[in-house]
Motif scaffolding. Structure first.
Motif, mmCIF file in Angstrom:
data_model
loop_
_atom_site.group_PDB
_atom_site.id
_atom_site.type_symbol
_atom_site.label_atom_id
_atom_site.label_comp_id
_atom_site.label_asym_id
_atom_site.label_seq_id
_atom_site.Cartn_x
_atom_site.Cartn_y
_atom_site.Cartn_z
ATOM 1 N N LEU A 105 0.806 -1.219 0.000
ATOM 2 C CA LEU A 105 0.000 0.000 0.000
ATOM 3 C C LEU A 105 0.841 1.271 0.000
ATOM 4 O O LEU A 105 0.469 2.269 -0.631
ATOM 5 C CB LEU A 105 -0.960 0.003 1.190
ATOM 6 N N LEU A 106 1.995 1.262 0.667
ATOM 7 C CA LEU A 106 2.845 2.455 0.663
ATOM 8 C C LEU A 106 3.343 2.771 -0.738
ATOM 9 O O LEU A 106 3.353 3.923 -1.171
ATOM 10 C CB LEU A 106 4.017 2.268 1.626
ATOM 11 N N THR A 107 3.750 1.726 -1.453
ATOM 12 C CA THR A 107 4.214 1.916 -2.824
ATOM 13 C C THR A 107 3.080 2.420 -3.700
ATOM 14 O O THR A 107 3.262 3.325 -4.520
ATOM 15 C CB THR A 107 4.771 0.596 -3.390
ATOM 16 N N MET A 108 1.902 1.845 -3.535
ATOM 17 C CA MET A 108 0.751 2.260 -4.335
ATOM 18 C C MET A 108 0.388 3.725 -4.063
ATOM 19 O O MET A 108 0.075 4.473 -4.979
ATOM 20 C CB MET A 108 -0.461 1.374 -4.032
ATOM 21 N N ARG A 109 0.438 4.120 -2.825
ATOM 22 C CA ARG A 109 0.063 5.502 -2.478
ATOM 23 C C ARG A 109 1.104 6.508 -2.934
ATOM 24 O O ARG A 109 0.790 7.684 -3.135
ATOM 25 C CB ARG A 109 -0.178 5.610 -0.975
ATOM 26 N N ASN A 110 2.353 6.087 -3.095
ATOM 27 C CA ASN A 110 3.401 6.987 -3.573
ATOM 28 C C ASN A 110 3.356 7.160 -5.080
ATOM 29 O O ASN A 110 3.959 8.078 -5.617
ATOM 30 C CB ASN A 110 4.786 6.485 -3.159
ATOM 31 N N GLY A 111 2.656 6.264 -5.764
ATOM 32 C CA GLY A 111 2.571 6.339 -7.221
ATOM 33 C C GLY A 111 1.521 7.329 -7.672
ATOM 34 O O GLY A 111 0.940 8.084 -6.875
ATOM 35 N N ARG A 112 1.252 7.328 -8.957
ATOM 36 C CA ARG A 112 0.258 8.237 -9.525
ATOM 37 C C ARG A 112 -1.134 7.845 -9.038
ATOM 38 O O ARG A 112 -1.460 6.667 -8.959
ATOM 39 C CB ARG A 112 0.278 8.182 -11.043
ATOM 40 N N GLN A 113 -1.943 8.837 -8.739
ATOM 41 C CA GLN A 113 -3.306 8.593 -8.296
ATOM 42 C C GLN A 113 -4.249 9.538 -9.031
ATOM 43 O O GLN A 113 -3.866 10.650 -9.407
ATOM 44 C CB GLN A 113 -3.431 8.824 -6.789
ATOM 45 N N LEU A 114 -5.474 9.074 -9.191
ATOM 46 C CA LEU A 114 -6.479 9.914 -9.824
ATOM 47 C C LEU A 114 -6.958 10.976 -8.845
ATOM 48 O O LEU A 114 -7.061 10.718 -7.649
ATOM 49 C CB LEU A 114 -7.676 9.066 -10.254
ATOM 50 N N SER A 115 -7.279 12.116 -9.379
ATOM 51 C CA SER A 115 -7.873 13.161 -8.543
ATOM 52 C C SER A 115 -9.291 12.737 -8.171
ATOM 53 O O SER A 115 -9.870 11.836 -8.785
ATOM 54 C CB SER A 115 -7.907 14.484 -9.302
ATOM 55 N N VAL A 116 -9.864 13.399 -7.193
ATOM 56 C CA VAL A 116 -11.230 13.088 -6.768
ATOM 57 C C VAL A 116 -12.206 13.310 -7.924
ATOM 58 O O VAL A 116 -13.138 12.519 -8.130
ATOM 59 C CB VAL A 116 -11.619 13.935 -5.533
ATOM 60 N N ASP A 117 -11.992 14.373 -8.708
ATOM 61 C CA ASP A 117 -12.865 14.644 -9.859
ATOM 62 C C ASP A 117 -12.793 13.505 -10.880
ATOM 63 O O ASP A 117 -13.814 13.056 -11.401
ATOM 64 C CB ASP A 117 -12.476 15.962 -10.532
ATOM 65 N N SER A 118 -11.588 13.028 -11.156
ATOM 66 C CA SER A 118 -11.422 11.920 -12.098
ATOM 67 C C SER A 118 -12.069 10.649 -11.570
ATOM 68 O O SER A 118 -12.687 9.888 -12.321
ATOM 69 C CB SER A 118 -9.944 11.671 -12.373
ATOM 70 N N GLN A 119 -11.936 10.408 -10.279
ATOM 71 C CA GLN A 119 -12.574 9.237 -9.677
ATOM 72 C C GLN A 119 -14.090 9.323 -9.821
ATOM 73 O O GLN A 119 -14.747 8.330 -10.154
ATOM 74 C CB GLN A 119 -12.202 9.127 -8.197
ATOM 75 N N ASN A 120 -14.652 10.500 -9.592
ATOM 76 C CA ASN A 120 -16.096 10.677 -9.713
ATOM 77 C C ASN A 120 -16.576 10.487 -11.146
ATOM 78 O O ASN A 120 -17.663 9.953 -11.375
ATOM 79 C CB ASN A 120 -16.516 12.050 -9.182
ATOM 80 N N ILE A 121 -15.773 10.908 -12.110
ATOM 81 C CA ILE A 121 -16.135 10.703 -13.517
ATOM 82 C C ILE A 121 -16.202 9.211 -13.831
ATOM 83 O O ILE A 121 -17.096 8.742 -14.534
ATOM 84 C CB ILE A 121 -15.127 11.418 -14.447
ATOM 85 N N LEU A 122 -15.255 8.440 -13.304
ATOM 86 C CA LEU A 122 -15.218 7.003 -13.581
ATOM 87 C C LEU A 122 -16.396 6.253 -12.974
ATOM 88 O O LEU A 122 -16.819 5.233 -13.510
ATOM 89 C CB LEU A 122 -13.904 6.397 -13.075
ATOM 90 N N ILE A 123 -16.940 6.733 -11.877
ATOM 91 C CA ILE A 123 -18.038 6.015 -11.239
ATOM 92 C C ILE A 123 -19.400 6.629 -11.552
ATOM 93 O O ILE A 123 -20.420 6.164 -11.061
ATOM 94 C CB ILE A 123 -17.846 5.923 -9.701
ATOM 95 N N ALA A 124 -19.428 7.669 -12.374
ATOM 96 C CA ALA A 124 -20.690 8.316 -12.734
ATOM 97 C C ALA A 124 -21.527 7.380 -13.599
ATOM 98 O O ALA A 124 -20.995 6.558 -14.357
ATOM 99 C CB ALA A 124 -20.415 9.623 -13.480
ATOM 100 N N LEU A 125 -22.844 7.511 -13.489
ATOM 101 C CA LEU A 125 -23.745 6.713 -14.316
ATOM 102 C C LEU A 125 -23.625 7.136 -15.775
ATOM 103 O O LEU A 125 -23.416 8.310 -16.082
ATOM 104 C CB LEU A 125 -25.184 6.889 -13.832
#
Length: 146
Positions: A105-125
């Motif tokens: 998890l530490l390695t994953m969290r140090n890598g690239r992550q989606l912004s909250v806006d991008s995450q919301n776009i991916l889960i939008a209907l």
């Protein structure tokens, strides 16, 4: 890196090199797809000997012929490969785990992550109008799966 695996500079260089390799592989694959699509359209579409030859080649490329087991045994027979894959996933059925041991998890969290806006776009209907728009943008020359 073998002598000192925790050197952050070496880890960063390795990560950068892996990202560059993935990028150039995707560029190369895109070029091959575009070339094959051009050839396919020029040679007459889906009812030609060329088309069926290309489909056979694609199916062969998308198949798992061999697999290496946890015990470092190379399986080559189709039945053995199937048994290993099914067995691998059967181990997970009906079980739960409070943590994922294979993921650091530490390695994953140090890598690239989606912004909250991008995450919301991916889960939008998905709306019907978005589906219609996407279908209308598909060209007639587009071969499925390419």
């Amino acid at each position: 890196m073998a002598a000192n695996p925790h050197t952050s500079e070496m880890v960063a260089q390795e990560t950068n090199s892996i990202q560059q390799l993935k990028y150039w592989r995707s560029v190369q694959e895109s070029i091959y797809k575009q070339k094959s699509r051009i050839d396919w359209v020029q040679l007459g579409g889906p009812n030609t000997k060329y088309f069926f030859c290309m489909m056979k080649h694609r199916q062969a490329r998308n198949r798992i012929d061999t697999i290496l087991t946890d015990q470092h045994v190379l399986l080559k027979k189709l039945a053995d490969v199937e048994r290993e894959v099914v067995g691998f996933y059967k181990k997970f059925m009906g079980s739960s785990s409070p943590s994922l041991e294979a993921i650091d998890l530490l390695t994953m969290r140090n890598g690239r992550q989606l912004s909250v806006d991008s995450q919301n776009i991916l889960i939008a209907l998905i709306t019907v109008s978005e589906i219609d728009s996407a279908i209308q943008r598909i060209y007639d020359e587009k071969a499925p799966g390419l």
